[in-house]
Design an enzyme around this catalytic site. Structure first.
Site, mmCIF file in Angstrom:
data_model
loop_
_atom_site.group_PDB
_atom_site.id
_atom_site.type_symbol
_atom_site.label_atom_id
_atom_site.label_comp_id
_atom_site.label_asym_id
_atom_site.label_seq_id
_atom_site.Cartn_x
_atom_site.Cartn_y
_atom_site.Cartn_z
ATOM 1 N N TYR A 67 -27.183 -20.898 40.456
ATOM 2 C CA TYR A 67 -27.165 -22.064 41.519
ATOM 3 C C TYR A 67 -26.667 -23.491 41.117
ATOM 4 C CZ TYR A 67 -31.833 -22.969 41.260
ATOM 5 O OH TYR A 67 -33.522 -23.364 41.881
ATOM 6 N N GLU A 68 -26.635 -24.301 41.468
ATOM 7 C CA GLU A 68 -26.565 -25.489 41.262
ATOM 8 C C GLU A 68 -24.947 -25.836 40.244
ATOM 9 O OE1 GLU A 68 -26.828 -29.494 41.598
ATOM 10 O OE2 GLU A 68 -28.640 -28.715 42.796
#
Lengths: 593, 593
Positions: free
Chosen positions: A441-442
């Site tokens: 993620y991110e």
């Protein structure tokens, strides 16, 4: 079942011996309020809180998970509410917040250490306040004074939490194709409609309000990423006096069932003409988001560090206790049927991989944090600009390299436990599962690598890299310590320099070169960064009395001999280029379908 | 949700083009009953069964898991009983069994392919018959005629299943310190008492009887691994006519809650004066177990291959479908807002890592299987002896290297899915969790590496390695194909030769050298093996018409450029030796406790 003792000595060593934080703060008017005595107290408080409050609900939180109760209601596992309350009431959410709105104004060099401790003891828990911090950074940087007045204080106080609503079912990495719409209302607000997925903390029972930062497109927005605006959409509308008003039409439709971070509610959020207010100017939503991305992505590296640190501490304890086989070097426990497995060199190899990773990660995160703080707080515009360039270059490394190496570290430490590492009760497999998300993620790590090689290296023809290499070489030349890390770091710098030239030369020949070489380039670059960090740690420890300091040099020996050689493999793979991937016809990959 | 299509073309290519199985069988009197037409039918049947029966219960089996119902009762997830019945009734358990007792006598070169398909589609399911096969191998090799008559036929038919009871709470890797006792009874049987843990399939509802092979110590047994005997302990005693008699006093006390393979019941087994019969001579239990270990450990490599293959097929499908961003090389789908991610070189890198791993793994497993079959079936004692030496050398590589690389492959393929890879529903994270166990059980991979470098290399002063290197060099010299794999393989052989000399020279200097270098030596060795396999595949494809064959050379290009360079990193790390680990005082590792 897991143990944790915050590595305060290592943290202080990096803060004061390596990066001379107290001098840095004293010499900077905007940071003169920060002193080591206060910071020490802060670290000690968080060491206790994370050990006594977050760690005990880490396993149980994984087993119970966040739960979707229907009708948009999400509950966190037992103990999370009380823990969050304690966390918020002690002021941890606003530790790095803007003092004008009730934040405490501590620099990233401090908050990164408290964040590390929370991520180490409970990755799921850490995400709730972490997203709030991310949202406040964004609001503080880009929102109108009115919006800041409305939201920041309550968020810093932890009464309200925050989210970032970017991803949609068909649009993850590629935000240019999002479909969520924002229609203007007569009162200056907007009506937001659309579906967002993978929203961390999108709904939960920890706070009285949830403030969503939402990317959406206004009616006449240009296509692609240049037509995205940012909106703040509260779960409950806020009255003029700051009290909570009507429920806004945004609700969780479900939560994801995931590999790990199960106590963190990952929500599908449905916006159905929900009322929102624009943050910053129209069509600048992505850049508003990116204002805080650099500050945040380093935090994902800290999540990796947390996994690595917890895995190491528990595997070391197990290896000291578990007796199996005999030491090769000398009989250790003749009174027992077997010696502790810590005497086996291969067990030490696995432990030291994690230990070296944790120390290098922490040091690198602190290095980037110091640059971030210089960029944000320095009164010298030139120093701020140089720091900003360094931050820009190193942020994708802090996110991707630290999380990639962290997963390896957690797997190594799980392996120390043999079959017990695979059993849930021991907690090791949870660390692997939880840490895994940080690579995804991110901005997935492949995307971080593209950011590094594409935007930060190729787009400025290697200028940022050359400057960084210059700093590293100057540093090594200035070292008084005698240690193999010096030559190793110079060699690594040469490798990265040669590699940069190779890639820059090949871009014109093969359009897919950046995409095909980015990840291996990023790993080579990451090993150079770790090497530089070990050089700094060796130098800071040099001449100081005691095993704590001599062990820093020994760990650097381990790094040079048993970890750093990987840089050459990545360099060779970059040199092989992207042709080996692109030579295949598309249908090759469809052969099994 | 996962798809699977058995890679029958790849399997046939390896069987017939690379390893000339039909000739091998024809030229061997003991295998003359095996023909390619029958084998083709077998492979096609298993392709259907695994796709239509095992795969559909893979996700649901993970969610439901095996369940301990109390009172020693363990149930498998919904659908497992019916699937197992179909599997057993079609004769799959006894496919490689001894025909004298109702087995079908197929060689490992065939059974490894059917095993691969079951492991690919359902790792948990595969373990139930797999343990039975392991137990029959052991009984067939070491048990008395009476015991074979009693057990083998029912086990080959799948009516009864088998287990291997080795590990105890305090004794995993170190079996010399087990405490389970075997007291002789007047009737020639023994009373077995003790607790065994991590017993795969120790209890379940799939078969009417469960046959435990148990390591235990007789009253006057010498200490350590030389005092271990092997016993067969049925769940239900068997009457003279073969019918089931009284319940034996062995029962599951609980099952483990694990990271993965959740549908496989991993049991704590309590033996309380359970009736058992000795297999083979007293105090030769470990060597009896090891008779079948070589045959079995290759199967763990197949588990890894299965994970790698399923992960690849599903990630390739996803990458062809998921549209995100634009291709670097040319616009692919102008009518859509984004191109399929398969056009990104980095996505291909992840896919090709897995694809190359699957093909090299399968080829290497087949190479070892051919050696195993030569050892077992050859009428030429010298050929059998040479093959036995090769098997001895390569078995730890087949187990450890294949499973280490498989985990990486599954992680790469999970990464292709971005956030969706982390969500359970998509099935990718399960493949990672399931595959992880293969690195741990059946002798953790660090132990396999010690077996390779300690027993198979150092103990005979590198003789086995030198012979193997000679074979590889001869093979490359005989190749008619022109391809970079030739020089790459020769270079890899030189690397391993130099490394072997270095380690042998250093053993005298540092006692911990084998332990400290084993894993990196094993990886360097593994990459050489893969390189040799790609050389064979390139040669077998050379001159044949069609993309299937030209793609073999392209995949070898990918391997040479983008995978094999890792060998140099491992070589350098071996050369750094064990000092970097052993230089630390014990208390260094206890600092955080």
């Amino acid at each position: 079942m897991s143990i944790y003792n915050a590595p305060l000595n290592d943290m202080r060593f990096i803060l004061t011996d390596v990066f001379k934080a107290p001098e840095f703060w004293q010499n900077n008017d905007n940071l003169a309020h920060v002193d080591m005595e206060t910071v020490d107290m802060i670290l000690e408080e968080m060491a206790k809180l994370s050990k006594n409050v977050m760690l005990p609900i880490n396993r149980s939180g994984d087993e119970e998970g966040a739960t979707y109760q229907g009708d948009g209601v999400v509950t966190t596992p037992e103990g999370f509410k009380e823990a969050y309350q304690q966390y918020a009431e002690s002021g941890w959410v606003g530790l790095g917040g803007n003092p004008e709105y009730g934040g405490q104004g501590f620099p990233k060099m401090v908050t990164m250490l408290t964040e590390e401790m929370v991520f180490t003891t409970n990755q799921s828990f850490a995400l709730y306040p972490n997203l709030t911090v991310g949202a406040t950074l964004c609001l503080n940087a880009a929102a109108s004074e009115e919006l800041k007045q409305t939201y920041l204080e309550k968020m810093y106080a932890g009464y309200w939490s925050g989210t970032m609503c970017l991803t949609e079912p068909h649009a993850g990495t590629d935000l240019g194709i999002i479909k969520t719409k924002a229609a203007p209302n007569d009162d200056g607000s907007f009506s937001i409609s659309g579906t967002k997925i993978f929203i961390t903390g999108g709904e939960h029972d920890l706070t009285e309000n949830i403030i969503h930062l939402v990317l959406a497109k206004t009616p006449d927005a240009p296509a692609g990423s240049k037509g995205i605006s940012l909106f703040v959409v509260p779960k409950f509308l806020v009255n003029e006096d700051g009290s909570l008003g009507a429920r806004n039409s945004v609700a969780a439709g479900s939560i994801e069932h995931k590999m790990g971070i199960k106590a963190s509610a990952t929500c599908v959020m449905n916006f159905d003409d929900a009322k929102g207010w624009m943050v910053g100017a129209e069509n600048t939503g992505l850049s508003s988001m990116f204002i805080m991305m650099n500050y945040e992505r380093v935090t994902m590296g800290l999540q990796g560090l947390g996994g690595s640190e917890l895995a190491y501490q528990n595997a070391a304890l197990y290896a000291l206790d578990r007796a199996q086989g005999r030491s090769d070097t000398q009989l250790q426990s003749p009174e027992k049927p077997a010696d502790a497995i810590i005497h086996h060199a291969d067990v030490r190899r696995m432990l030291l991989n994690a230990k070296a990773n944790s120390e290098a990660s922490r040091c690198f995160a602190m290095y980037v944090a110091k640059q971030l703080d210089t960029e944000k707080f320095s009164t010298d515009p030139e120093a701020a600009q140089i720091a900003a360039a360094r931050v820009s270059l190193l942020t994708p490394v802090a996110k991707a390299f630290l999380t990639d190496k962290a997963l390896e570290a957690t797997i190594d430490c799980q392996q120390v436990f043999g079959g017990h590492g695979y059993v849930r009760e021991w907690g090791m497999e949870q660390i692997v599962r939880d840490t895994r998300i940080a690579q995804i993620y991110e901005g997935a790590n492949g995307i971080q690598a593209l950011d590094l090689l594409g935007r930060k290296v190729a787009r400025n023809e290697g200028k940022y890299v050359i400057n960084f290499l210059g700093e590293i070489r100057d540093y090594v030349a200035s070292m008084s310590a005698e240690h193999g890390i010096k030559q190793a770091t110079l060699d690594a710098a040469e490798t990265v320099e040669a590699l940069t030239k190779t890639v820059l030369a090949n871009i014109g020949i093969r359009k897919s070169e950046i995409n095909g070489c980015a990840v291996d380039y990023m790993h080579a670059f990451g090993y150079l960064c770790y090497s530089y960090m070990f050089a700094m740690m060796v130098e800071a420890a040099n001449g100081q009395e005691g095993e704590f300091y001599t062990n820093k040099a020994k760990l650097a020996d381990y790094f040079v001999g048993r970890i750093l050689p990987r840089i050459d493999a990545h360099a060779q793979m970059v040199k092989a280029g992207s042709d080996p991937m692109m030579n295949f016809d598309l249908k090759y990959f469809g052969a099994s379908v």
